[in-house]
Design a protein around this motif. Structure first.
Motif, PDB file in Angstrom:
ATOM      1  N   CYS A 101     -26.338   4.272  59.136  1.00 42.30           N
ATOM      2  CA  CYS A 101     -25.656   5.441  58.579  1.00 42.30           C
ATOM      3  C   CYS A 101     -24.557   5.061  57.596  1.00 42.30           C
ATOM      4  O   CYS A 101     -24.098   5.916  56.817  1.00 42.30           O
ATOM      5  N   ALA A 102     -24.107   3.811  57.620  1.00 44.23           N
ATOM      6  CA  ALA A 102     -23.126   3.378  56.626  1.00 44.23           C
ATOM      7  C   ALA A 102     -23.695   3.499  55.213  1.00 44.23           C
ATOM      8  O   ALA A 102     -22.951   3.713  54.248  1.00 44.23           O
ATOM      9  N   LEU A 103     -25.017   3.392  55.084  1.00 43.17           N
ATOM     10  CA  LEU A 103     -25.644   3.541  53.767  1.00 43.17           C
ATOM     11  C   LEU A 103     -25.437   4.946  53.221  1.00 43.17           C
ATOM     12  O   LEU A 103     -25.379   5.140  52.003  1.00 43.17           O
ATOM     13  N   LEU A 104     -25.337   5.942  54.115  1.00 39.37           N
ATOM     14  CA  LEU A 104     -25.044   7.308  53.686  1.00 39.37           C
ATOM     15  C   LEU A 104     -23.692   7.358  52.994  1.00 39.37           C
ATOM     16  O   LEU A 104     -23.548   7.965  51.916  1.00 39.37           O
ATOM     17  N   GLY A 105     -22.695   6.736  53.599  1.00 37.13           N
ATOM     18  CA  GLY A 105     -21.378   6.690  52.968  1.00 37.13           C
ATOM     19  C   GLY A 105     -21.408   5.963  51.638  1.00 37.13           C
ATOM     20  O   GLY A 105     -20.766   6.394  50.665  1.00 37.13           O
ATOM     21  N   GLU A 106     -22.162   4.881  51.575  1.00 35.49           N
ATOM     22  CA  GLU A 106     -22.242   4.128  50.321  1.00 35.49           C
ATOM     23  C   GLU A 106     -22.859   4.966  49.205  1.00 35.49           C
ATOM     24  O   GLU A 106     -22.461   4.861  48.040  1.00 35.49           O
ATOM     25  N   GLU A 107     -23.831   5.820  49.554  1.00 31.80           N
ATOM     26  CA  GLU A 107     -24.442   6.694  48.545  1.00 31.80           C
ATOM     27  C   GLU A 107     -23.461   7.724  48.008  1.00 31.80           C
ATOM     28  O   GLU A 107     -23.678   8.293  46.927  1.00 31.80           O
ATOM     29  N   LEU A 108     -22.387   7.983  48.752  1.00 31.19           N
ATOM     30  CA  LEU A 108     -21.404   8.989  48.346  1.00 31.19           C
ATOM     31  C   LEU A 108     -20.137   8.386  47.741  1.00 31.19           C
ATOM     32  O   LEU A 108     -19.209   9.121  47.399  1.00 31.19           O
ATOM     33  N   ARG A 109     -20.081   7.085  47.597  1.00 30.41           N
ATOM     34  CA  ARG A 109     -18.896   6.469  46.995  1.00 30.41           C
ATOM     35  C   ARG A 109     -18.690   6.979  45.579  1.00 30.41           C
ATOM     36  O   ARG A 109     -19.615   7.006  44.765  1.00 30.41           O
ATOM     37  N   GLY A 110     -17.455   7.413  45.306  1.00 30.93           N
ATOM     38  CA  GLY A 110     -17.124   7.911  43.981  1.00 30.93           C
ATOM     39  C   GLY A 110     -17.671   9.291  43.668  1.00 30.93           C
ATOM     40  O   GLY A 110     -17.496   9.787  42.549  1.00 30.93           O
ATOM     41  N   ARG A 111     -18.302   9.965  44.638  1.00 32.91           N
ATOM     42  CA  ARG A 111     -18.930  11.256  44.382  1.00 32.91           C
ATOM     43  C   ARG A 111     -18.199  12.422  45.044  1.00 32.91           C
ATOM     44  O   ARG A 111     -18.474  13.568  44.710  1.00 32.91           O
TER      45      ARG A 111
END
Length: 306
Positions: A165-175
């Motif tokens: 689920c950390a990948l979910l956060g990475e997809e939202l970085r800067g967004r």
């Protein structure tokens, strides 16, 4: 010797999931931009956080050579349905340990019927036994009954799932400034917060009552990363009376929100509670003007418990 196929390749997920902006005056009049992270579109049978949490566990099962997967859930568990679907798609046998011995012998509700159609063997246990679901001795009793198997915890929430689920956060970085998710067992929030960048915050909206989630999130982050990660908090006011408790007001809100924005019917157990909470919090001034709030759409519509 060839490595076993990676479930990520076999199941062909859609990643990263789409990010959709919605214009809703309840947010815009407060100067808040609302985005939907459409994790419900990752995979038709394993949508949202169920994909993100199950995929690392499925990879571990493939690596160990197990052909049977056992897990736990309630009568309306999205996790059980996703596990059953994954088993069908990957040729794994699945066992679902279901809370509530009184359900045995009754007609299956639509959620459990879907599990059975996908080949899951349903094993109903008393609520007292279900409270032992994290006990290794109980796992051995279950293995003695059903044979050698890999065991995945309730909701799929373990260290591997949190890292997924950390990948979910990475997809939202800067967004986004705030990334919000409905919480049952806390695994998605634990990973989401860890994946976000500094300055972003994760918000978990509890769909169960009990106040246990903050401790649970801290424990899961400790197991996954060795300590706490990211900025996060839990909002406990919008569970509606408990898990799968859906009143007329929430159903009306869900139908209205979906119609306003051309969305499919909202999952009322998780997603509708999340969006209702964000609407209320925005009205209360919880988000500063000019900020962006992202709601993670973690699943698809399903009939709620009566």
């Amino acid at each position: 010797m060839h490595a076993p196929p990676d479930p990520l390749d076999t199941l062909a997920p859609r990643l990263p999931s789409p990010l959709q902006e919605v214009e809703d005056e309840r947010f815009t009049r407060r100067g808040v931009r609302l985005l939907l992270k459409r994790d419900d579109l990752i995979h038709p049978a394993l949508p949202g956080n169920k994909w993100r949490k199950l995929a690392p566990n499925l990879r571990s099962v493939a690596e160990t050579g197990h052909r049977r997967l056992l897990t736990f859930g309630g009568a309306y568990s999205n996790h059980l349905r996703a596990t059953a679907a994954a088993g069908r798609l990957l040729g794994l046998r699945t066992v679902g340990v279901v809370r509530g011995e009184e359900l045995a012998g009754r007609p299956l509700n639509p959620s459990l019927a879907r599990c059975a159609e996908d080949g899951m063997l349903l094993h109903f246990v008393t609520r007292a036994d279900y409270r032992r679901r994290a006990d290794p001795a109980f796992h051995e009793e279950l293995r003695a009954r059903f044979g050698e198997c890999a065991v995945v915890p309730e909701g799929g929430s373990n260290a591997a799932a949190v890292r997924g689920c950390a990948l979910l956060g990475e997809e939202l970085r800067g967004r986004t400034d705030v990334a919000a998710v409905a919480c049952g067992t806390g695994g998605t929030l634990a990973g989401l917060a860890a994946g976000l960048s500094a300055g972003q915050q994760a918000l978990g909206v509890a769909v169960l009552k009990g106040g246990f989630l903050p401790d649970q999130v801290r424990r899961l982050q400790l197991e996954a990363f060795g300590g706490t990660r990211g900025r996060w908090r839990v909002e406990e006011r919008f569970h509606g009376g408990g898990f799968a408790k859906v009143g007329a007001a929430l159903s009306d809100f869900a139908a209205d929100f979906a119609e306003r924005h051309g969305l499919p019917a909202l999952d009322e157990i998780y997603v509708a509670k999340l969006l209702y909470a964000l609407t209320r919090l925005t009205a209360e001034g919880a988000f500063r003007r000019g900020s962006t709030v992202t709601a993670v759409v973690t699943g698809q519509s399903w009939p709620p418990a009566p």
